[in-house]
Write a protein that holds these residues in place. Structure first.
Motif, mmCIF file in Angstrom:
data_model
loop_
_atom_site.group_PDB
_atom_site.id
_atom_site.type_symbol
_atom_site.label_atom_id
_atom_site.label_comp_id
_atom_site.label_asym_id
_atom_site.label_seq_id
_atom_site.Cartn_x
_atom_site.Cartn_y
_atom_site.Cartn_z
ATOM 1 N N VAL A 117 32.018 2.632 40.737
ATOM 2 C CA VAL A 117 30.703 2.518 41.384
ATOM 3 C C VAL A 117 29.868 3.753 41.075
ATOM 4 O O VAL A 117 28.671 3.654 40.751
ATOM 5 C CB VAL A 117 30.869 2.331 42.903
ATOM 6 C CG1 VAL A 117 29.524 2.496 43.612
ATOM 7 C CG2 VAL A 117 31.458 0.968 43.211
ATOM 8 N N TRP A 118 30.482 4.927 41.186
ATOM 9 C CA TRP A 118 29.780 6.183 40.867
ATOM 10 C C TRP A 118 29.283 6.173 39.421
ATOM 11 O O TRP A 118 28.127 6.518 39.149
ATOM 12 C CB TRP A 118 30.724 7.358 41.092
ATOM 13 C CG TRP A 118 30.296 8.623 40.440
ATOM 14 C CD1 TRP A 118 29.366 9.513 40.886
ATOM 15 C CD2 TRP A 118 30.785 9.149 39.198
ATOM 16 N NE1 TRP A 118 29.238 10.563 40.012
ATOM 17 C CE2 TRP A 118 30.101 10.362 38.955
ATOM 18 C CE3 TRP A 118 31.726 8.724 38.265
ATOM 19 C CZ2 TRP A 118 30.335 11.141 37.827
ATOM 20 C CZ3 TRP A 118 31.968 9.491 37.142
ATOM 21 C CH2 TRP A 118 31.274 10.680 36.938
ATOM 22 N N ALA A 119 30.143 5.768 38.485
ATOM 23 C CA ALA A 119 29.749 5.748 37.081
ATOM 24 C C ALA A 119 28.615 4.756 36.835
ATOM 25 O O ALA A 119 27.639 5.064 36.134
ATOM 26 C CB ALA A 119 30.956 5.408 36.207
ATOM 27 N N GLY A 120 28.726 3.564 37.414
ATOM 28 C CA GLY A 120 27.681 2.566 37.207
ATOM 29 C C GLY A 120 26.348 2.994 37.784
ATOM 30 O O GLY A 120 25.300 2.837 37.146
ATOM 31 N N ALA A 121 26.366 3.544 39.006
ATOM 32 C CA ALA A 121 25.114 3.983 39.616
ATOM 33 C C ALA A 121 24.512 5.160 38.862
ATOM 34 O O ALA A 121 23.288 5.262 38.719
ATOM 35 C CB ALA A 121 25.360 4.363 41.078
ATOM 36 N N THR A 122 25.368 6.049 38.356
ATOM 37 C CA THR A 122 24.866 7.196 37.583
ATOM 38 C C THR A 122 24.203 6.744 36.293
ATOM 39 O O THR A 122 23.118 7.218 35.929
ATOM 40 C CB THR A 122 26.007 8.172 37.285
ATOM 41 O OG1 THR A 122 26.593 8.621 38.514
ATOM 42 C CG2 THR A 122 25.502 9.373 36.506
#
Length: 298
Positions: A117-122
């Motif tokens: 989720v962190w990678a996708g949102a970033t």
């Protein structure tokens, strides 16, 4: 009497079907990314409304720029970390549990969903930011094209002022006594003298200072002493403007370095937060914890 034979009931092993599925629950991840992005946009809009932005630290009259910068950096850190933690928690809470691993392994899988989720949102935020930069670049290109057309009439004069050969040509034909009345030529030559000084260390030679004082005296009616004082004042003003430009460039460079470090640091902290929050979401999922008890069962 007719005897009805019992029919066999097919039993579907849903556990085996679930355990044979992929460990990555993309539906939960996408939901977490959307949730984190929505919270981030909401908080950024609110912060911009009250002046916590990186566009203009002097937008609030009477407030020191450094304090506004610190407040904006703190707000950006809070927005990024809290939004990604919320997205990670949601992904961990919605992830389907596979019962083929220990509790510790399940926590790791929940945390991994938070990291995705962190990678996708970033990545999504970077794409949006680059899109905004591209639009700004297109606007700047249009403005530059308009400015180029407007400045075509003065380009030749500016080139002469920057060309060092024009300065030496002026020295070659410099008269002992300047001619009064030819102010346009005097202004152009003075500009070339200052331009030549700017190409070096910013110092105007004494011979040029004396010549400028004579030109000013011839065209303004001032005494030689007053003309020399005016030339000295202009030289000091030009040097001050140069120092101000250098200081502004230094501040801009340092601000860029600090902003890059801040972005990297907050991105790292938000990754840790998303991992931890996703694990907590998975634990609350397994314990059937209701939302009212989220902050009470840490």
């Amino acid at each position: 009497m007719t005897i009805v034979q019992p029919t066999e009931v097919a039993v579907v092993d849903t556990g085996s079907t679930r355990d044979s599925a992929s460990y990555v629950d993309w539906s939960a991840i996408i939901a977490g990314v959307i949730f984190a992005s929505a919270i981030s946009l909401l908080f950024i809009a609110f912060g911009t409304a009250i002046g916590l932005n990186f566009i203009d630290f002097r937008s609030r009259e009477g407030a020191p720029g450094i304090l506004i910068g610190i407040a904006a950096a703190s707000w950006f850190l809070w927005v990024q970390v809290s939004s990604l933690m919320a997205g990670g928690y949601l992904a961990g809470r919605l992830r389907r549990r596979h019962f083929d691993a220990t509790e510790d392994e399940s926590d790791v899988r929940d945390g991994a969903h938070g990291l995705i989720v962190w990678a996708g949102a970033t990545v999504l935020g970077a794409i949006i930011a680059l899109g905004g930069v591209g639009a700004a670049a297109n606007m700047a290109g249009s403005a530059l094209a308009t400015a180029t057309t407007a400045s075509a009439s003065v380009a030749a004069g500016a080139a002469d002022a920057i060309d060092p050969n024009a300065y030496f040509t002026d020295q070659l034909f410099r008269a002992e006594q300047p001619v009064a009345g030819d102010t346009e030529a005097a202004r152009a030559e003075a500009g070339r003298i200052f331009a030549q000084a700017a190409l070096g260390d910013g110092t105007v030679p004494e011979a040029d200072r004396t010549y400028l004082a004579n030109v000013v005296a011839a065209n303004t009616g001032l005494t030689p002493e007053e003309s020399a004082a005016r030339v000295d004042a202009v030289v000091v003003a030009i040097d001050g403007a140069k120092q101000d430009a250098l200081e502004a460039a230094r501040i801009a460079r340092n601000t860029g370095i600090i902003a890059a470090f801040l972005l990297a640091a907050t991105t790292l902290v938000s990754a840790i937060g998303a991992y931890w929050a996703a694990q907590k979401g998975g634990n609350h999922r397994d314990e059937n914890t209701v939302l009212t008890d989220v902050f009470r069962r840490f």
